[in-house]
Design an enzyme around this catalytic site. Sequence first.
Site: not given
Length: 279
Positions: A71, A107, A247
Amino acid sequence: MEKGGHLTLTGLFGHPVGHSRSPQMHNAAFAALGLPYVYVAFDVHPDRLRTAAESIRALGIRGVNVTIPHKVEVMKYLDRIAPEADMIGAVNTIVNENGVLVGHNTDGSGYVRSLLEETKLNLADAKVLVLGAGGAARAVVSALAMKGAGDILIVNRTREKGDELARRISSLCKAHSVTYDDLPELMQDVRLVVNTTSVGMYPQIEECPLDTSLLHEGLVVSDLIYNPLETRLLREARLRGAIPHGGLGMFVYQGAEAFTLWTSVEAPVAIMRKAIKEK
Ligand code: ATR
């Protein structure tokens, strides 16, 4: 498949990728909307990341998700970085805009969308406590600050990393790094707790990242972990009258936002959620 068999390719760069649920989630969404796209998981060794990034352009891949361990590293191979990814310091989605590779990060925004839809929390009034200061915390804290949270406390096992994250977002909101010893005194005013650490993740399912006596009624307790779906932290929160938020929604919405970046179509979120659960 489209007439003539022309498919648009999307996918995932990670190492490893064998357990990823993203292919199932995205391919179910493409199929449900009849879009001629396909999503493939590519196991990209770190030594091959540059070549893999160049292949997006060479092969005309529309875009990819990027996951551990690429990432941060992948950013240097891209042509542009969108503001949110720049703030977070990591990219989880690449879009190939006619040969120009643009790095995004969905995200944090995926997390906040899931949080607000599932808990109805009013962020502007909420004092937030974030547990952890790693990559996931950077995404969550940046997005919370960008979406209007005014006051964020960060507690991390390694204090210096908490200090650094608080500094990083101090231009967006009030942010302080605190210690675990400070928490009993601070907790009364906290409205949202977010666990971004891996504490409580399978197989260590009995571990809890916070002293459970600090959980109180009306608090929203959010855990980025989705394996298990209900972590020990969330179970303890529920038993104490707090509002649990798991989550799975973050995973679905980070995918939904990537889906829209590639297709310009609103993602079928319920279908994506169902596809993951079936796996
Ligand atoms: P991610 O990208 O998932 O956030 P990371 O960048 O490695 O992963 O960050 C992991 C976070 O979980 C860190 O905040 C880490 O604390 P340290 O900075 O002190 O390492 C936290 N963490 C991991 N294991 C932990 C444990 N057993 N107790 C407390 N915090 C833990």
